[in-house]
Design a protein around this motif. Sequence first.
Motif, short mmCIF file in Angstrom:
data_model
loop_
_atom_site.label_atom_id
_atom_site.label_comp_id
_atom_site.label_asym_id
_atom_site.label_seq_id
_atom_site.Cartn_x
_atom_site.Cartn_y
_atom_site.Cartn_z
N LYS A 375 0.75 -1.28 -0.03
CA LYS A 375 -0.08 0.10 0.00
C LYS A 375 0.97 1.28 0.13
CE LYS A 375 -3.66 -0.49 2.58
NZ LYS A 375 -4.35 -0.52 3.76
N MET A 376 1.89 1.12 0.87
CA MET A 376 2.84 2.23 0.78
C MET A 376 3.63 2.59 -0.47
SD MET A 376 4.49 1.77 4.62
CE MET A 376 5.58 3.01 4.67
N MET A 377 4.11 1.64 -1.11
CA MET A 377 4.91 1.53 -2.32
C MET A 377 3.63 2.33 -3.48
SD MET A 377 7.73 -0.14 -2.50
CE MET A 377 8.16 -1.39 -3.42
N GLU A 378 2.47 1.69 -3.57
CA GLU A 378 1.66 2.28 -4.65
C GLU A 378 1.04 3.76 -4.27
OE1 GLU A 378 0.65 0.96 -7.38
OE2 GLU A 378 1.96 -0.72 -6.83
N PHE A 379 0.87 4.06 -2.96
CA PHE A 379 0.76 5.24 -2.65
C PHE A 379 1.74 6.50 -3.07
CE2 PHE A 379 0.97 9.16 0.16
CZ PHE A 379 -0.37 9.53 0.04
N MET A 380 3.02 6.07 -2.71
CA MET A 380 4.13 6.79 -3.62
C MET A 380 4.20 6.77 -4.99
SD MET A 380 7.02 8.44 -2.81
CE MET A 380 7.70 7.49 -0.97
N VAL A 381 3.83 5.80 -5.57
CA VAL A 381 3.66 5.85 -7.13
C VAL A 381 2.46 6.70 -7.54
CG1 VAL A 381 2.97 4.38 -9.13
CG2 VAL A 381 4.49 3.54 -7.48
N ASP A 382 1.23 6.54 -7.04
CA ASP A 382 0.25 7.32 -7.41
C ASP A 382 0.36 8.78 -7.05
OD1 ASP A 382 -1.12 5.16 -8.08
OD2 ASP A 382 -2.20 4.95 -6.16
N SER A 383 1.22 9.04 -5.89
CA SER A 383 1.41 10.49 -5.74
C SER A 383 2.38 11.22 -6.65
CB SER A 383 1.99 10.67 -4.22
OG SER A 383 1.20 10.31 -3.37
N SER A 384 3.41 10.35 -6.99
CA SER A 384 4.40 11.08 -7.83
C SER A 384 3.81 11.19 -9.35
CB SER A 384 5.82 10.00 -7.95
OG SER A 384 6.38 9.90 -6.76
#
Length: 440
Positions: A375-384
């Motif tokens: 979830k943290m990895m995907e949040f970083m991706v979506d944010s970027s």
Amino acid sequence: MYIFIILLLIIVIGFFVLSRDNRVDREIKSIEISGLKKGGKIVQISDLHYLSSRLTDYGESYNKKIGVVDAKPVKNVDKILDSLILEVIEIKPDVLVISGDITFNGERASHEEVSSKLNILKDKGIQVLVIPGNHDIDSQRSNSYFGDEIETVENIDSNDFSNIYNSFGMGENKRIVSRDNHSLSYLYKLSSNVNLLLLDTNSGKNINEVSNGTLKWIEKILKYTSSRNEIVISVSHQNILIHNKMFASGYRIKNASSIVELYKKYNVRLNLSGHMHLQHISQYNSVYDISIGSIGLYPHIYAVVDIDDVNTIEYFTEKLSISKWMEKYGYKDDTLVNFDNFSREKFRENVLMQSSKVLSGEKTIGKFKKEDIEKMMEFMVDSSVSYFSGEIYKNPQLRKDNPTLKMWLEHFSDEFQVKYLESIYTDDVLRNHNEITIKQ
């Protein structure tokens, strides 16, 4: 007798000073361009980072130094440029402005290839105007990539840049009404009431700054255009305002405050920039600096600027379509059929690679569930992805109160990647950074 000589000297010196101060005014006034319409349409791109296919076999050395670590699909950059040229022809703007980092690292072969392709627009009657970026001139990283070898190749200097882009703002052109003697900066007359000030901050004494000589030149031409109630839209590679606290040093022009003060004084409302690869609008008082996302990076954005006959400036972005170019020319390539998804995935992989370095350390072991890490990895991706696209406002999950963001900040606040993430959410995430209307 002595008094007479002194008076004469004062008159002569005074005449010389006044003549020198008005030199730019006289040069501009001496060039009359009749029959120009009001307003105009500009297409702007930045940070193409073109690498000629003649400089690589896309093998081991390319993949190691570029293919894996670069979020841009550099291998497809020629198709990106070809697609852009097609869309520019369809839009039929008055000018296409390329605000620097035209090439990957200043390779002569890359510059010459881009210039050759731009001739298509020239033949269609569409003017192209360029300024250099920090990757374009005197680069010490101009390389070729064959097999497992990386070798130095010929780069270019500012004179070469002027010669290669002679037809694209660097050579004779009746609409270029003034040139700076201290850099490659110039003033282009877009229409009867609109001028483009293309500001070079990447050659000579103007390396990420504007020299005193260039500042004096800017004020002289702005004094002239202001006296005629004409609009000036400026263009630079580096930014004149800070867009993000993590993108200040090295991104904003060192003495940008001096430029901004001149723009405030002479009512220059808009500067078009690049360099950050980030689509973002920043404002200080009456001055806007809009950084366009890299045309070479997902989502492959270009800007359209419309100025009407009552001096209203409309700015918006468009996303490049590779499939349109493929369909027109019957090009077949499985990768490019879904290029949008392919390019987004490359961006995603790059962010995941950086994030995994943070989440693979001792701080993570035994403290997070597998689903939390994902979830943290995907949040970083979506944010970027959303941030670089200027579209965080579209996703209601990407907000400061998101619990996944809090996990990142609580456990990894000292990591650079997380400081960058935090900087995103100290910004105005509800703003649409892809369009704005500016009334002069």
